[in-house]
Design a protein around this motif. Structure first.
Motif, PDB file in Angstrom:
ATOM      1  N   SER A  17       0.837  -1.205   0.000  1.00 29.38           N
ATOM      2  CA  SER A  17       0.000   0.000   0.000  1.00 29.38           C
ATOM      3  C   SER A  17       0.866   1.247   0.000  1.00 29.38           C
ATOM      4  O   SER A  17       1.608   1.487   0.957  1.00 29.38           O
ATOM      5  N   GLY A  18       0.784   2.019  -1.084  1.00 26.79           N
ATOM      6  CA  GLY A  18       1.607   3.236  -1.156  1.00 26.79           C
ATOM      7  C   GLY A  18       3.079   2.861  -1.057  1.00 26.79           C
ATOM      8  O   GLY A  18       3.553   1.959  -1.747  1.00 26.79           O
ATOM      9  N   GLU A 264       2.818  11.706   4.023  1.00 28.85           N
ATOM     10  CA  GLU A 264       2.438  10.653   3.075  1.00 28.85           C
ATOM     11  C   GLU A 264       2.561   9.275   3.714  1.00 28.85           C
ATOM     12  O   GLU A 264       1.672   8.430   3.565  1.00 28.85           O
ATOM     13  N   ALA A 268      -0.426   6.576   4.673  1.00 29.81           N
ATOM     14  CA  ALA A 268      -0.392   5.185   4.201  1.00 29.81           C
ATOM     15  C   ALA A 268      -0.543   4.211   5.365  1.00 29.81           C
ATOM     16  O   ALA A 268      -1.110   3.116   5.202  1.00 29.81           O
TER      17      ALA A 268
END
Length: 463
Positions: A17-18, A264, A268
């Motif tokens: 994920s991310g 960020e 995530a």
């Protein structure tokens, strides 16, 4: 699964994920441990353990998670934390954000391998910063002096010339009267290719690269690498300062990009956000970077920091400048209003501050009149700025002769003291003499912040 204690290999990736990857069924994994990753196509990548819960590890992947899947991706836990190999040969070299050479030169043969998280300085062994560093820029040297071991950030705005100022400081900074070797470490995070080319051209054109070590994380590099860049730079600085005995200036630009990378990663991980979506631990994280500046009792070297950050919407109350202001020892503020007048560098001395200035100036460090001149210039310029606002309401004709002089002083201060060219390297003595030339505009009776003996000694006499 390899049961070797030092290296354990798994193919149990359960989620990507991310910038994050989740591996299940792990044993004996530690926080911050480095992970070797092999993609389904055989490409090698690296990562770091962010979180461990029972038998589940969350890993941040430095080169990004594209092409990774939960079926064929292999992970190997190394049992080591992130390290950088350091050597004197890093002087004059350019590295990417994770410490790999990108200048076409040979790999560095390290003298030591150091943990990039550093070792916290014992507060009891810290020495108070009190040696002057000359940047060649009057608004800093004269009014907001940088001293050795200080952390003094530059608060800028989008489109303002903070990059020009950063390279000028990197080129010109020096410790006066010291035989110690001086080095500059320049770490750029999330910059564009255009900015990277600008920095490199300037350093090569001026020959400044000889005393520089550059770490460069580009905007199209994985955001996760931005988390490592300042730590790589500061670990190198600690080696230069406390092993080799150098005086080191670390310029970090742009800390806003670093904090965006933190946000960020936090998103995530689905963490509960703090102010404006930034993680609640951002203060602690920034403190972990800024507090790596300083001097240690018994060590010759020092680390001085000048972090640069772009304030979103020019908002000085935004979480990034706000938290930075709490941790650091002052700030240099760039002004959009001053920049619109075509003035470079557009430093607004009124909200700028160096809290450690008083310890780094004076007779044996700069000159005995420094403190008084700085106070007098600040006071006169502040009064002149206030009178400008008054003129906008009542007109210049309503001012007294005394007020006219302060108005004239404010204009001359901006035109002569603040303004200088991008290659102009003023000595502190030139800066102070320029200040005295400007104070000559005012009636002598108004010079209340400088001692009479200094007025007699330094104020230019009428021809």
């Amino acid at each position: 699964m390899n049961t070797n204690i030092k290296t354990r290999e798994y193919t149990t990736v359960s989620e990507v994920s991310g910038p994050l990857m989740v591996v299940e069924g792990v044993e004996g994994v530690g926080y911050n441990e480095i992970v070797d990753i092999e993609t389904p196509t055989g490409e090698k990548r690296s990562g770091q353990v962010l979180e461990v819960t029972k038998d589940v590890a969350v890993i941040q992947v430095f080169e990004g998670t594209s092409d990774l899947n939960t079926k064929d991706t292999k992970t190997r836990f190394t049992g080591q934390t992130a390290k950088i190999g350091v050597s004197r040969d890093m002087m004059g070299r350019i590295f990417n954000g994770i410490g790999k050479p990108i200048d076409g030169g040979p790999e560095i043969i390290p003298d030591e391998e150091l943990d990039i998280n550093g070792s916290p300085m014992n507060p009891a062994s810290r020495e108070f910063p009190e040696e002057f560093i000359q940047t060649g820029i009057s608004t800093i040297d004269g009014m907001n002096t940088l001293v050795r071991g200080q952390k003094l950030p530059i608060f800028s705005g989008s489109g303002l010339p903070h990059n020009d100022l950063a390279v000028q400081i990197a080129r010109q900074a020096k410790v006066l009267g010291a035989d110690d070797e001086f080095a500059v470490i320049f770490a750029a995070m999330g910059i564009t290719n255009e900015e990277a080319n600008f920095f490199m051209r300037d350093f090569e054109r001026t020959g400044a690269l000889e005393k520089l070590t550059v770490f460069m994380n580009l905007a199209d590099d994985p955001a996760i690498e931005r988390i490592l860049t300042p730590k790589m730079a500061l670990t190198t600085a600690e080696y230069y300062a406390f092993t080799l005995g150098m005086q080191v200036l670390v310029i970090l630009t742009d800390m806003t990009n670093y904090c965006e990378a933190l946000r960020e990663i936090s998103a995530a991980r689905e963490e509960v956000p703090g102010r404006r979506g930034y993680p609640g631990y951002m203060y602690t994280d920034l403190a972990g970077i800024y507090e790596r500046a300083g001097r240690i009792d018994g060590k010759e070297g020092s680390i001085t920091q000048m972090p640069i950050l772009v304030m979103p919407q020019d908002d000085i109350t935004h979480p990034i400048p706000d938290l930075t202001g709490y941790i650091t020892e002052g700030q240099i503020v760039l002004s959009r209003e001053i920049s619109r007048k075509g003035i470079y560098p557009p430093v607004d001395v009124l909200p700028s501050l160096s809290r450690l200035m008083s310890g780094g100036i004076g007779g044996d460090k700069t000159r005995d009149d420094h403190s008084g001149v700085s106070d007098q210039l600040y006071s006169a310029y502040a009064e002149g700025r206030e009178l400008r606002d008054l003129v906008a309401v009542v007109g210049e004709e309503a001012l007294t002769e005394r007020d006219q002089k302060f108005l004239e002083f404010a204009q001359a201060f901006e035109d002569q003291f603040i303004t200088q060219s991008k290659d102009e390297d003023r000595t502190i003595f030139e800066t102070l003499d320029l200040g005295w030339n400007l104070l000559k505009i005012l009636p002598k009776s108004e010079l209340k912040r400088v001692k009479e003996e200094f007025i007699e000694q330094y104020l230019p006499k009428d021809d």
